[in-house]
Design an enzyme around this catalytic site. Structure first.
Site, PDB file in Angstrom:
ATOM      1  N   ASP A  73      37.456  28.316  38.188  1.00 43.70           N
ATOM      2  CA  ASP A  73      36.714  29.262  38.994  1.00 43.70           C
ATOM      3  C   ASP A  73      37.702  30.323  39.468  1.00 43.70           C
ATOM      4  OD1 ASP A  73      34.618  30.252  40.833  1.00 43.70           O
ATOM      5  OD2 ASP A  73      35.931  29.383  42.367  1.00 43.70           O
ATOM      6  N   ASP A  83      37.133  33.112  42.571  1.00 48.39           N
ATOM      7  CA  ASP A  83      37.179  33.316  44.025  1.00 48.39           C
ATOM      8  C   ASP A  83      37.273  31.981  44.754  1.00 48.39           C
ATOM      9  OD1 ASP A  83      36.806  36.252  44.174  1.00 48.39           O
ATOM     10  OD2 ASP A  83      34.856  35.802  43.272  1.00 48.39           O
TER      11      ASP A  83
END
Length: 227
Positions: free
Chosen positions: A10, A12
């Site tokens: 991922d 953020d």
């Protein structure tokens, strides 16, 4: 230890410390649209979703298409202004990613960001060609749908058991489970540990050095992002 060959991250809240900017941009957009202000923990709870899905989750009663689009544009505009200086990588991320590449791992990104947004931040860090493949919510299905992971696996010609998803949200962990792959949770991102533990990740880390140790990889020292 499984024979992992592909590490999927991922963006953020996992690689990049951008949570505060996301929260601020959501609050600015909501205020400009005369919507109810929401608490920080509530906004953090939707980080990882695609933007349309995030807005609907925060304001399920918002049905006006024009207002939804205004909200989206206001959020994107304010976040873009904040990102004139790209959000910094978390400590140890650059060194760990370089170590994983040197050890022969394939690297990928699966994110709720838009393609335009991800390409902009990759350019800001000098990483346009760093990852083998990236997938964004606006070009496939939003998390926790596993479609972006299936697409990454197909691109890399890997089986689910050869891949590991690393993320900071329940959406990342659910997506990995739906795709049949293992997951690692980071403790410092958007969602609290108790929410992550419910999805039984194979490991919870406080920093990327712990992921290196778990995979038996020695971090590379003094790496500059994009270097």
């Amino acid at each position: 230890m499984a024979d992992y060959r592909l590490l999927i991250f991922d963006w953020d809240g996992t690689l990049v410390d951008s949570i505060g900017r996301i929260v601020e941009a959501m609050r600015v957009a909501a205020a400009a649209c005369d919507l109810e202000p929401l608490g920080e923990s509530t906004i953090k709870g939707i980080i990882g979703l695609g933007l349309p899905e995030a807005i609907r989750a925060l304001y399920p009663g918002l049905q006006d298409i024009r207002l939804l689009e205004r909200f989206r544009q206001l959020y994107s505009g304010h976040y873009l202004a904040l990102e004139s200086e790209p959000s910094p990588l978390y400590a140890g991320v650059a060194e760990a990613l370089e170590a994983f590449r040197s050890a022969g791992y394939r690297l990928a990104v699966a994110t709720g960001k838009t393609r335009q947004g991800l390409d902009r931040v990759l350019a800001g860090h000098g990483w346009q060609k760093y990852f083998d493949v990236t997938r964004c919510a606006d070009e496939t299905a939003s998390k926790p749908d596993p479609r972006m992971l299936h697409e990454i696996l197909a691109h890399c010609r890997m089986l689910p058991e050869q891949a590991l998803m690393v993320g900071d949200s329940s959406f990342d962990l659910q997506m990995a489970r739906h795709a049949g792959m293992g997951a690692v949770a980071v403790s410092y991102g958007a969602q609290p540990l108790e929410a992550l533990r419910l999805h039984e990740p194979r490991l919870i880390i406080d920093d990327f050095g712990e992921l290196c140790a778990w995979l038996g990889v020695r971090p590379v020292r003094n790496v500059v992002a994009g270097g």
